[in-house]
Design an enzyme around this catalytic site. Structure first.
Site, mmCIF file in Angstrom:
data_model
loop_
_atom_site.group_PDB
_atom_site.id
_atom_site.type_symbol
_atom_site.label_atom_id
_atom_site.label_comp_id
_atom_site.label_asym_id
_atom_site.label_seq_id
_atom_site.Cartn_x
_atom_site.Cartn_y
_atom_site.Cartn_z
ATOM 1 C CG HIS A 84 -1.659 -1.389 1.277
ATOM 2 N ND1 HIS A 84 -2.704 -1.783 0.467
ATOM 3 C CD2 HIS A 84 -1.367 -2.470 2.070
ATOM 4 C CE1 HIS A 84 -3.042 -3.041 0.779
ATOM 5 N NE2 HIS A 84 -2.253 -3.472 1.727
ATOM 6 C CD GLU A 121 -2.005 -3.842 4.980
ATOM 7 O OE1 GLU A 121 -3.205 -3.577 4.790
ATOM 8 O OE2 GLU A 121 -1.398 -4.746 4.381
ATOM 9 C CD GLU A 254 -1.672 -10.190 4.287
ATOM 10 O OE1 GLU A 254 -1.652 -9.292 5.158
ATOM 11 O OE2 GLU A 254 -2.022 -9.988 3.108
HETATM 12 ZN ZN ZN Z 1 -2.117 -5.347 2.635
#
Ligand code: ZN
Length: 289
Positions: A84, A121, A254
């Protein structure tokens, strides 16, 4: 659901099924969720510079980190993709642009998720990536990041893959935090599947890379295997552009579930982020040596 409520839900990319990470439609892959990730992210930066393919960043100050001797990674090239970007949520038309990831068309990028207290995030992935880059450089590796800061937009998932390919990376890693249900916790690794495409020759190597990083992250951070995705924290997907388009060994991690209180507390602790970065460096090194 009213449109206003829908926007509120989408703003937290991770509530419900449209999670940013390992849950349906990642990170870098799912439909772009617009709206501020949360208050924390909204105040992080006002700059609106846009990342361009030429804007590769390499952290400038190598710092010591981890226990491996300097030079252990001499000659190795590692590309780090911080998931991101801090200003994605302000530019929905850009990040919603559809790109071809071979198995389907997807949004150029997504906003990413956030913890309940507003730690985004994008900020998390940027911080861990910077720490990881310093450690790898201190061990002799050449490191490239796919974005130069956390104050821009994108790049698209297609470009994130292309940066690793162009660098002829020996290993590439895309760093994320998931946005699953609040009772879900733990980390997982995502590796590519064969798609009759450019990633096929590196599917085997990517699996080895994934297992090496899984093992180091589990043993050094103490974060549990995901309780909701994969088998022993390993998952394989063909719907992520960052993997489908990679011609170098590449994985996603993750690092935990940002919507889970326990995992979120860890993410918000700088000492944990350093521990995570060292673990990732050790996992990469175990694969590369
Ligand atoms: Zn992500």
């Amino acid at each position: 659901m009213t449109s206003k409520a829908l926007v509120a839900t989408l703003a937290l990319c991770g509530l419900g099924v449209a999670a940013c990470g390992g849950t349906a439609g990642d990170a870098g892959a799912g439909p772009a969720q617009v709206g501020g990730p949360a208050s924390g992210a909204a105040t992080q930066a006002t700059q609106t510079t846009h990342t361009t393919p030429a804007a590769l960043a390499t952290p400038e100050t190598p710092a010591t980190g981890g226990s491996a001797p300097a030079g252990a990674l001499s000659g190795k090239v590692v590309v780090i993709d911080p998931g991101h970007n801090g200003q994605n949520y302000r530019h929905p038309s850009e990040i919603n642009k559809q790109v071809n990831i071979l198995t389907e068309k997807k949004a150029c990028d997504t906003t990413g998720t956030a913890t309940n207290s507003g730690y985004s995030e994008a900020a998390f992935t940027w911080d861990v990536s910077q720490r990881l880059a310093k450690i790898l450089k201190s061990r002799g590796a050449t490191v490239k990041l796919t974005r130069p800061d956390n104050a821009g937009v994108g790049p698209c998932i297609t470009e994130r893959a292309a940066i690793g390919n162009k660098a002829h990376a020996d290993a590439a890693i895309s760093i994320h935090g998931d946005g699953a249900g609040p009772a879900d916790h733990g980390f997982h690794i995502i590796m590519p599947k064969k798609i009759n495409g450019p990633v096929d020759p590196v599917v085997g190597a990517s699996t080895k890379l994934g297992i090496a990083v899984r093992d180091a992250y589990r043993s050094e951070t103490g974060v549990a295997y995901s309780t909701y995705i994969g088998s022993k924290a390993l998952d394989f997907r063909n719907d992520l552009g960052g993997l489908n388009l990679s011609t170098v060994p590449k994985i996603f991690i993750e690092c935990g579930n940002m919507r889970n209180a326990g995992d979120a507390a860890k993410f918000q602790d700088p000492a944990f982020r350093q521990k995570a970065a060292v673990a990732l460096a050790d996992g990469l090194q175990n694969y590369l040596k």
